[in-house]
Write a protein that holds these residues in place. Structure first.
Motif, PDB file in Angstrom:
ATOM      1  N   UNK A   1       0.779  -1.234   0.000  1.00 25.19           N
ATOM      2  CA  UNK A   1       0.000   0.000   0.000  1.00 25.19           C
ATOM      3  C   UNK A   1       0.816   1.293   0.000  1.00 25.19           C
ATOM      4  N   UNK A   2       1.657   1.498  -1.039  1.00 24.10           N
ATOM      5  CA  UNK A   2       2.536   2.674  -1.015  1.00 24.10           C
ATOM      6  C   UNK A   2       1.915   3.963  -1.561  1.00 24.10           C
ATOM      7  N   UNK A   3       0.595   4.068  -1.578  1.00 22.27           N
ATOM      8  CA  UNK A   3      -0.046   5.283  -2.088  1.00 22.27           C
ATOM      9  C   UNK A   3      -0.756   6.024  -0.960  1.00 22.27           C
ATOM     10  N   UNK A   4      -0.815   7.361  -1.114  1.00 22.63           N
ATOM     11  CA  UNK A   4      -1.441   8.186  -0.081  1.00 22.63           C
ATOM     12  C   UNK A   4      -2.954   8.218  -0.311  1.00 22.63           C
ATOM     13  N   UNK A   5      -3.582   7.085  -0.090  1.00 27.07           N
ATOM     14  CA  UNK A   5      -5.028   6.976  -0.300  1.00 27.07           C
ATOM     15  C   UNK A   5      -5.637   6.169   0.843  1.00 27.07           C
ATOM     16  N   UNK A   6      -6.957   6.318   0.996  1.00 33.44           N
ATOM     17  CA  UNK A   6      -7.659   5.440   1.928  1.00 33.44           C
ATOM     18  C   UNK A   6      -8.743   4.704   1.155  1.00 33.44           C
ATOM     19  N   UNK A   7      -9.172   3.590   1.695  1.00 34.82           N
ATOM     20  CA  UNK A   7     -10.194   2.817   1.010  1.00 34.82           C
ATOM     21  C   UNK A   7     -10.958   1.966   2.004  1.00 34.82           C
ATOM     22  N   UNK A   8     -12.110   1.491   1.549  1.00 35.24           N
ATOM     23  CA  UNK A   8     -12.911   0.609   2.395  1.00 35.24           C
ATOM     24  C   UNK A   8     -12.585  -0.820   1.967  1.00 35.24           C
ATOM     25  N   UNK A   9     -12.031  -1.573   2.886  1.00 32.94           N
ATOM     26  CA  UNK A   9     -11.640  -2.967   2.589  1.00 32.94           C
ATOM     27  C   UNK A   9     -10.722  -3.078   1.370  1.00 32.94           C
ATOM     28  N   UNK A  10      -9.894  -2.049   1.159  1.00 36.10           N
ATOM     29  CA  UNK A  10      -8.994  -2.079  -0.003  1.00 36.10           C
ATOM     30  C   UNK A  10      -7.570  -2.362   0.472  1.00 36.10           C
ATOM     31  N   UNK A  11      -7.039  -3.518   0.081  1.00 32.78           N
ATOM     32  CA  UNK A  11      -5.717  -3.939   0.564  1.00 32.78           C
ATOM     33  C   UNK A  11      -4.563  -3.191  -0.084  1.00 32.78           C
ATOM     34  N   UNK A  12      -4.837  -2.351  -1.034  1.00 32.23           N
ATOM     35  CA  UNK A  12      -3.774  -1.532  -1.624  1.00 32.23           C
ATOM     36  C   UNK A  12      -3.846  -0.088  -1.119  1.00 32.23           C
ATOM     37  N   UNK A  13      -4.712   0.181  -0.133  1.00 33.65           N
ATOM     38  CA  UNK A  13      -4.817   1.533   0.418  1.00 33.65           C
ATOM     39  C   UNK A  13      -4.002   1.596   1.706  1.00 33.65           C
TER      40      UNK A  13
ATOM     41  N   UNK B   1      -4.397   3.381   4.187  1.00 32.49           N
ATOM     42  CA  UNK B   1      -5.350   3.351   5.299  1.00 32.49           C
ATOM     43  C   UNK B   1      -6.572   2.579   4.824  1.00 32.49           C
ATOM     44  N   UNK B   2      -6.797   1.447   5.454  1.00 34.85           N
ATOM     45  CA  UNK B   2      -7.886   0.575   5.007  1.00 34.85           C
ATOM     46  C   UNK B   2      -8.960   0.541   6.104  1.00 34.85           C
ATOM     47  N   UNK B   3     -10.115   1.063   5.794  1.00 35.96           N
ATOM     48  CA  UNK B   3     -11.210   1.017   6.768  1.00 35.96           C
ATOM     49  C   UNK B   3     -11.865  -0.354   6.697  1.00 35.96           C
ATOM     50  N   UNK B   4     -11.945  -0.995   7.854  1.00 36.18           N
ATOM     51  CA  UNK B   4     -12.604  -2.304   7.930  1.00 36.18           C
ATOM     52  C   UNK B   4     -13.893  -2.065   8.719  1.00 36.18           C
TER      53      UNK B   4
ATOM     54  N   UNK C   1      -7.040   0.077   9.412  1.00 40.11           N
ATOM     55  CA  UNK C   1      -5.753  -0.611   9.326  1.00 40.11           C
ATOM     56  C   UNK C   1      -4.732   0.334   8.716  1.00 40.11           C
ATOM     57  N   UNK C   2      -3.656   0.523   9.459  1.00 44.49           N
ATOM     58  CA  UNK C   2      -2.541   1.340   9.013  1.00 44.49           C
ATOM     59  C   UNK C   2      -1.583   0.364   8.356  1.00 44.49           C
ATOM     60  N   UNK C   3      -1.656   0.297   7.015  1.00 41.93           N
ATOM     61  CA  UNK C   3      -1.107  -0.855   6.303  1.00 41.93           C
ATOM     62  C   UNK C   3       0.348  -0.709   5.881  1.00 41.93           C
ATOM     63  N   UNK C   4       0.834   0.534   5.869  1.00 44.84           N
ATOM     64  CA  UNK C   4       2.192   0.699   5.347  1.00 44.84           C
ATOM     65  C   UNK C   4       3.256   0.225   6.323  1.00 44.84           C
TER      66      UNK C   4
END
Ligand code: GLU
Ligand code: MG
Length: 452
Positions: free
Chosen positions: A313-325, A327-330, A341-344
């Motif tokens: 997840x190396x992009x400055x984006x957030x998403x809902x249940x998105x494993x490439x974001x 910041x992933x909101x679950x 989820x703070x994925x980086x």
């Protein structure tokens, strides 16, 4: 931050005396006392059990040079802490007490560092985390943190099998069983334990806890993983990347917040059920991701892990249940609260520094309107999403320029963390890609790597 007063020392000593019989019953004869330095390495002093009351009151000596030990253990003399003078007291937190290995007679404690006169040491990572928790509570917020740890086993005759493969689980059944037993013996509540995507890669998720306990448990869980792996003749590497062509080891952090018992990340009228403050939280974290990277991804090789389309997840984006974001909101579900989820983050991050920084941002004025971009769906590649800093120097620049982080960390902690990151950049300058990855292939490092 609190001064270690005479009265507190006495209370600590008395509590420690009361704990001794129970520890003896569990077979404990000595205690490992750890802190985690700026480079993310857990460092240790060990003491006999009988000394616990004295050590709980007075601490045990540790030189401040420890924060100048770099990613491979070597000291870069250009850092201001690379000096022979002075000493600190490593004071164990009795609330963190756990079993490291009952059969071998070892208990474990996390510790804070104080100056010899009892004053808090301003560059101590765990005191920073403690402080930020207090500030967050004072702002009326409660945070819960869950951690994930990924690691790769190195050695011969490793458990074989495919990504998430039940065949790999079976091949490593005794190993994972022994690890589960060690976690249970340490009273360390865990949620999942299984093979990850990469060869000989595994993953452990820990149950959510308060921030200090969550950081302590991440440290203890790593020690237990190392211990059990060693018993099976392997070494566990938490390096962000052990080989050029593989997926990396993440150290994802899950957070949820409540105000007055009410969740901020669900039940609201905002996008994906966020409350207004929940939107504020996602926005402030999103905005600060470049600066946070210097804490979440502390090694030069960390940025080799942060490749697009590798779930890092190396992009400055957030998403809902998105494993490439990043910041992933679950949104949560039956029996599970919504969390972010703070994925980086990778497994080399110092959890006290990272969680302290996340709390500092969460305590920022969440009600202040900040534009929250729409959540991203799908792979950010090709969608024009902003890329996060792609190397450590760029992350250091963003971290150094972040006014809130520099204010809450205070000059000594802030400056010496920057120095440690700059030393890591110097360590790696001129290394080929292969040599860079090889230099921390086993992380925490082995003696051979330190000497070489
Ligand atoms: N191994 C991936 C990383 O580098 C994460 C895989 C996952 O989504 O759990 O963070
Ligand atoms: Mg994973």
């Amino acid at each position: 931050m609190t001064l270690l007063s005479a009265a507190q020392r006495q209370i600590q000593a008395e509590r420690a005396r009361e704990l001794i019989p129970g520890l003896q019953d569990r077979g404990v004869r000595q205690l490992a006392i750890t802190f985690v330095n700026h480079a993310g390495l857990p460092l240790v002093k060990a003491v006999p059990l009988a000394r616990l009351p004295r050590v709980a009151a007075e601490g045990v000596g540790f030189s401040p040079v420890a924060d100048a030990f770099g990613a491979t253990g070597a000291i870069d003399p250009a850092q201001s802490l690379a000096r022979p003078d002075g000493d600190l007291r490593l004071v164990p937190d009795l609330d963190s007490l756990a079993l490291l290995d009952g059969e071998a007679g070892w208990g474990w404690l996390a510790a804070d560092r104080h100056q010899q006169n009892g004053e808090p040491y301003a560059a101590d990572q765990r005191l920073f985390c403690r402080d930020r928790r207090q500030a967050l509570e004072a702002a009326g917020l409660e945070i819960r943190i869950g951690g994930e740890i990924e690691w790769v086993l190195l050695g011969d005759d490793l458990p074989a099998g495919g990504p998430y493969g039940a065949d790999r689980l079976l091949d490593g059944l005794d190993y994972l069983g022994a690890l589960a037993a060690a976690l249970d013996a340490a009273d360390l509540p865990w949620l999942q334990l299984h093979p990850e995507y990469g060869p000989a890669q595994f993953e452990l998720s820990l149950a959510a806890a308060g921030p200090l306990a969550a950081a302590d448990r991440l440290v203890l869980a790593r020690l237990l993983i190392q211990r059990v792996s060693r018993r099976f003749g392997w070494r566990a590497s938490f390096s962000p990347l052990v080989a050029a062509d593989r997926v990396g080891n993440g150290g994802h952090v899950h957070l949820s917040l409540r105000r007055g018992g009410e969740p901020l990340l669900s039940g609201g009228a905002g996008v994906a059920g966020l409350t207004a403050e929940g939107e504020g939280l996602v926005a402030v974290l999103l905005e600060s991701l470049p600066a946070l990277l210097a804490l979440a991804c502390p090694l030069v090789v960390s940025y080799r892990r942060l490749q697009p389309s590798h779930w890092a997840a190396p992009f400055q984006v957030w998403g809902v249940e998105n494993r490439e974001a990043a910041l992933r909101l679950i949104p949560g579900g039956p029996g599970e609260a919504a969390h972010l989820e703070f994925k980086i983050a990778d497994a080399a991050a110092n959890p006290y520094l990272l969680l302290g920084a996340l709390m500092a941002l969460a305590a920022d004025d969440l009600a202040r309107p900040r534009p929250l971009p729409a959540p991203l769906t799908g792979d950010p590649v090709g969608q024009g999403a902003p890329r996060l800093p792609s190397d450590l120097p760029a992350a250091i620049t963003a971290f150094a320029a972040h006014p809130l982080l520099s204010r809450v960390m205070g000059p000594l902690l802030h400056r010496t963390v920057i120095e440690a990151r700059e030393a890591e950049v110097r360590r790696c300058s001129g290394l080929s890609d292969g040599a860079l990855i090889a230099s921390t292939r086993l992380w925490p490092p082995s003696e051979r790597q330190v000497e070489g």
